[in-house]
Design a protein around this motif. Structure first.
Motif, PDB file in Angstrom:
ATOM      1  N   ILE A 268       0.828  -1.205   0.000  1.00 18.98           N
ATOM      2  CA  ILE A 268       0.000   0.000   0.000  1.00 18.98           C
ATOM      3  C   ILE A 268       0.861   1.252   0.000  1.00 18.98           C
ATOM      4  N   VAL A 269       1.877   1.288   0.854  1.00 20.64           N
ATOM      5  CA  VAL A 269       2.647   2.521   1.052  1.00 20.64           C
ATOM      6  C   VAL A 269       3.578   2.799  -0.131  1.00 20.64           C
ATOM      7  N   THR A 270       4.280   1.785  -0.624  1.00 21.94           N
ATOM      8  CA  THR A 270       5.241   2.012  -1.711  1.00 21.94           C
ATOM      9  C   THR A 270       4.575   2.510  -2.990  1.00 21.94           C
ATOM     10  N   PRO A 271       3.508   1.864  -3.500  1.00 23.69           N
ATOM     11  CA  PRO A 271       2.849   2.454  -4.681  1.00 23.69           C
ATOM     12  C   PRO A 271       2.262   3.848  -4.417  1.00 23.69           C
ATOM     13  N   VAL A 323     -10.306  -8.913   1.484  1.00 19.16           N
ATOM     14  CA  VAL A 323     -11.303  -7.888   1.169  1.00 19.16           C
ATOM     15  C   VAL A 323     -10.888  -6.540   1.754  1.00 19.16           C
ATOM     16  N   PHE A 324     -10.365  -6.543   2.979  1.00 18.45           N
ATOM     17  CA  PHE A 324      -9.936  -5.300   3.599  1.00 18.45           C
ATOM     18  C   PHE A 324      -8.782  -4.682   2.820  1.00 18.45           C
ATOM     19  N   PHE A 325      -7.876  -5.512   2.334  1.00 13.67           N
ATOM     20  CA  PHE A 325      -6.769  -4.991   1.513  1.00 13.67           C
ATOM     21  C   PHE A 325      -7.289  -4.379   0.218  1.00 13.67           C
ATOM     22  N   HIS A 326      -8.300  -4.992  -0.388  1.00 12.38           N
ATOM     23  CA  HIS A 326      -8.852  -4.433  -1.617  1.00 12.38           C
ATOM     24  C   HIS A 326      -9.442  -3.053  -1.374  1.00 12.38           C
ATOM     25  N   TYR A 327     -10.079  -2.853  -0.232  1.00 10.03           N
ATOM     26  CA  TYR A 327     -10.578  -1.522   0.095  1.00 10.03           C
ATOM     27  C   TYR A 327      -9.424  -0.546   0.323  1.00 10.03           C
ATOM     28  N   MET A 328      -8.391  -1.003   1.025  1.00  7.36           N
ATOM     29  CA  MET A 328      -7.238  -0.137   1.271  1.00  7.36           C
ATOM     30  C   MET A 328      -6.481   0.197  -0.010  1.00  7.36           C
ATOM     31  N   TRP A 329      -6.573  -0.682  -1.011  1.00 10.23           N
ATOM     32  CA  TRP A 329      -5.893  -0.419  -2.278  1.00 10.23           C
ATOM     33  C   TRP A 329      -6.478   0.816  -2.969  1.00 10.23           C
ATOM     34  N   GLY A 330      -7.664   1.219  -2.554  1.00  8.22           N
ATOM     35  CA  GLY A 330      -8.228   2.448  -3.078  1.00  8.22           C
ATOM     36  C   GLY A 330      -7.424   3.684  -2.715  1.00  8.22           C
TER      37      GLY A 330
END
Length: 354
Positions: A268-271, A323-330
């Motif tokens: 999440i942080v690097t991109p 699923v939580f990661f997919h939301y955080m990918w936003g």
């Protein structure tokens, strides 16, 4: 329950009509922590606040003992002389950032295990969120340090008559800032931290555990008072110095569980950082994105090896973390969308001059 079942009593399933069959089993559901069943909610809140305090203290210790001294005594003096640190000095800063990230994750995970979650899927979600916040804060401090260098190196003209000088100064700011971040990420922030994790998570604990067990229980080459001190640092050490049980030795030498909840934070942080740097006009932005492409390829090969050949089996019995990661990918996608809008604004496409 087993005693009552063996005495002839039968148990009805709440959602069916048949009897529940019980049998002896030597394994437990890997997703359940039985010791936390019946934990009082107030006790959970106390554990949570204690965890937050420990995590904040860890971040302060890392920043105060490692990151800030290097920044204050090595990097910042360059900005006071009108120059900027570059090359190896900034690369070392990226290496420090990569190492502190995984140290924080390890301490975060080991401490979060004591919060009292009944199932590990909620534990993994908590570790993912808290680790993402910590990594983001550490990264923001490093990026803020790079910005501090540039603001002390250049002096922007603000008068309307010096518009060209102001424009050139602004471009100089952007180029110098992205150059510093590029040196911090390549290779320290992108690759070195992962390589250090592979070393510190495998060969180092295996060597230390083997050496300590030999010194304490096989060779016994020190006085008993010193052996008791060494036994404190031995994983799964027994209560006495007489015998090191086989089960304890196995637990001490086994590898980590697959730490997907910690890896997601870096994804999440690097991109997000790389997408944010697209908003700057600089020849280093495409190099940073090219480095992120190499990082993504390296991550694929690296985690194929780490997750399938290096770590021990770990059971994820729900889809909550994914699923939580997919939301955080936003979050990084939102930054990319904001960058597109900023360039449309700078290019005059959003509000064209009439």
């Amino acid at each position: 329950i087993m005693r009552a079942y063996e005495d002839g009593k039968r148990f009805k399933h709440p959602n069916g009509s048949g009897d529940v069959i019980f049998s002896h089993c030597h394994v437990e559901p890997p997703n359940v922590d039985w010791q936390y069943f019946g934990l009082d909610p107030s006790d959970k809140r106390k554990r949570l606040w204690k965890f937050v305090g420990k995590l904040c203290l860890l971040v302060l210790i890392i920043q105060g003992c490692i990151t800030f001294p290097y920044t204050f005594f090595v990097l910042w003096p360059y900005s006071s002389t009108g120059t900027v640190a570059s090359g190896v000095k900034v690369t070392i800063m990226g290496i420090i950032l990569g190492n502190t990230n995984w140290i924080c994750f390890l301490a975060n995970y080991l401490t979060a295990e004591q919060l009292g979650y009944r199932t590990k899927d909620w534990l993994y979600i908590f570790v993912f969120v808290s680790n993402t916040i910590v990594v983001l804060l550490l990264t923001l401090f490093s990026v803020g340090t790079a910005a501090h260098f540039i603001t002390h190196q250049y002096r922007m003209a603000t008068g309307p008559e010096d518009f060209f000088s102001m424009l050139v100064s602004s471009i100089g700011h952007e180029v110098a800032f992205t150059r510093n971040v590029y040196n911090m990420l390549q290779p320290g922030g992108f690759f070195v931290g992962m390589v250090i994790v592979a070393i510190m998570a495998g060969p180092v604990p295996y060597t230390i555990t083997t050496l300590f067990s030999k010194v304490i229980f096989v060779w016994r080459c020190f006085p008993e008072c010193l052996l008791k001190i060494l036994k404190v640092f031995l994983p799964w050490s027994p209560a006495t110095l007489n015998h090191y049980p086989t089960r304890s030795a196995e637990k001490g030498l086994e590898p980590w569980e697959i730490p997907i909840c910690g890896n997601y934070a870096d994804h999440i942080v690097t991109p997000s950082l790389c997408f944010f740097l697209l908003s700057f006009l600089s020849p280093f932005t495409y190099r940073i994105l090219r480095g992120m492409m190499y990082w993504a390829l390296f991550m694929y090969i690296y985690f194929r090896w780490m997750h399938l050949r290096y770590h021990k089996t770990c059971y994820y019995q729900s889809h909550r973390l994914e699923v939580f990661f997919h939301y955080m990918w936003g979050f990084p996608l939102s930054i990319l969308a904001a960058v597109c809008c900023s360039w449309a604004l700078r290019g005059g496409y959003l509000f064209p001059e009439s």
